[in-house]
Design an enzyme around this catalytic site. Structure first.
Site, PDB file in Angstrom:
ATOM      1  N   CYS A  48     -17.234  14.332  -1.359  1.00  0.00           N
ATOM      2  CA  CYS A  48     -16.526  14.068  -2.614  1.00  0.00           C
ATOM      3  C   CYS A  48     -15.227  14.861  -2.749  1.00  0.00           C
ATOM      4  CB  CYS A  48     -17.435  14.332  -3.808  1.00  0.00           C
ATOM      5  SG  CYS A  48     -18.917  13.291  -3.823  1.00  0.00           S
ATOM      6  N   HIS A  78     -12.731  14.738  -9.998  1.00  0.00           N
ATOM      7  CA  HIS A  78     -13.685  13.896  -9.271  1.00  0.00           C
ATOM      8  C   HIS A  78     -14.632  13.285 -10.293  1.00  0.00           C
ATOM      9  CE1 HIS A  78     -16.774  12.419  -6.725  1.00  0.00           C
ATOM     10  NE2 HIS A  78     -17.612  13.410  -6.956  1.00  0.00           N
ATOM     11  N   ASN A  91     -19.627   7.163  -9.113  1.00  0.00           N
ATOM     12  CA  ASN A  91     -19.126   8.188  -8.191  1.00  0.00           C
ATOM     13  C   ASN A  91     -18.741   7.504  -6.882  1.00  0.00           C
ATOM     14  OD1 ASN A  91     -18.753  10.274  -6.377  1.00  0.00           O
ATOM     15  ND2 ASN A  91     -20.558  11.429  -7.007  1.00  0.00           N
TER      16      ASN A  91
END
Length: 324
Positions: A114, A251, A281
């Site tokens: 990520c 993020h 996500n």
């Protein structure tokens, strides 16, 4: 004078298929209310059968080049962040390079899950600072749906597919925080936390791709602490305070983590770009997707100060301070 990496183009791509929380409730024991309350996610995009990470990356790359009015033959380098490459090798970046018709320079992948886009941005920025490249395409692209256990309700509800890209160009600056471009990047990792967020497969271990496994509560705790620290580090390195920021582009993992970071910075919620509700996500793609959405709708303007931050498996985490 110093060399700055200025974002001149921004582009994104999302697969056509949208998977809602209600759709997921038909697949696993969950509900729209359960998912929304805990994560803020309402829907996510899922790549079509045969649609690969390189396809998503290529579409985002073309959009970024068009937005920046940059020709393919101007590119010196492609840095692509992904944890879901098309193949073990070659690099997905090389496939994008070929598909774009780029026959000079170099292309390679970066893997920091990520945090991948922040890592890729840092690599590209340092190539520009070192004089090894003048125009760089940085991409974050993922097909996380391919490594999910669709029977594990703790993880399958969280992730989506997508790609975002920016074009960086070398421009001279004064060396102050008033310069346009990337002011600084800050990277960290701590491999001791491997077992809290990982994929249970790989070429040299199981010879399979494997599935995402996560200890959600522990990851949440680390994210809150690590992100606050790296955000402070980025501001301090540039002699700035949270009051100087125009935008936070985090993020997109969890609404509560994002809101917590915004509160710590004393930022108006309207200054925090949030796409987790409709993207989920998307790992390395989440920051460029969010950035490009806010650029496209006119929120982020030239000259504004933007803070990017992320944390991912590894653990990895990092931040980039950019004057757009």
């Amino acid at each position: 004078m110093v060399m700055r990496s200025v974002i001149v183009g921004c582009g994104s791509y999302l697969p056509a298929r949208v998977l809602t929380n209600d759709d997921l409730a038909k697949m696993v024991d969950t509900s729209d209310e359960w998912i929304t309350q805990r994560t803020g996610i309402r829907s996510r995009h899922i790549a079509a059968e045969g649609e690969m990470t390189s396809d998503l990356a290529l579409a985002a790359a073309k959009a970024a080049l068009a937005h920046g009015n940059v020709a393919v033959d101007e590119l010196d380098l492609i840095v692509l962040a992904t944890a879901t490459p098309d193949q073990t090798f070659p690099a997905t970046a090389a496939k994008v390079q070929a598909a774009l018709g780029m026959t000079r320079g170099a292309a390679f992948d970066v893997q920091a899950v990520c945090s991948g886009f922040i890592y890729a941005l840092s690599v590209a920025d340092n190539f520009i600072k070192a004089g090894q490249a003048r125009t760089v395409l940085v991409i974050g692209a993922e097909t996380f749906s391919r490594i999910l256990d669709w029977n594990d309700r703790a993880t399958c509800v969280l992730f989506g597919d997508g790609a975002g890209a920016v074009v960086l160009r070398a421009e001279e600056g004064e060396g102050t925080a008033a310069d346009r471009g990337i002011l600084s990047t800050h990277l960290h990792s701590d491999g001791r936390h491997h077992d809290l967020l990982y994929v249970d497969g790989g070429p040299s271990s199981t010879q399979t791709v494997g599935h995402v496994r996560m200890a959600g509560q522990e990851v949440f705790k680390h994210a809150v602490v690590n992100l606050a620290e790296v955000v402070g580090e980025a501001l301090e390195a540039n002699g700035l305070t949270p009051a100087d920021l125009n935008w936070l582009v985090p993020h997109q993992a969890n609404r509560r983590i994002i809101e917590n970071t915004g509160r710590k910075l004393k930022m108006d919620p309207a200054q925090v770009v949030m796409t987790v509700d409709h993207h989920g996500n998307t790992s390395a793609a989440s920051i460029p997707l969010a950035l490009c959405e806010a650029v496209a709708d006119g929120r982020i303007q030239r000259g504004e100060l933007v803070l990017l931050e992320a944390m991912g498996g590894g653990f990895t985490w990092g931040a980039a301070l950019v004057r757009f």
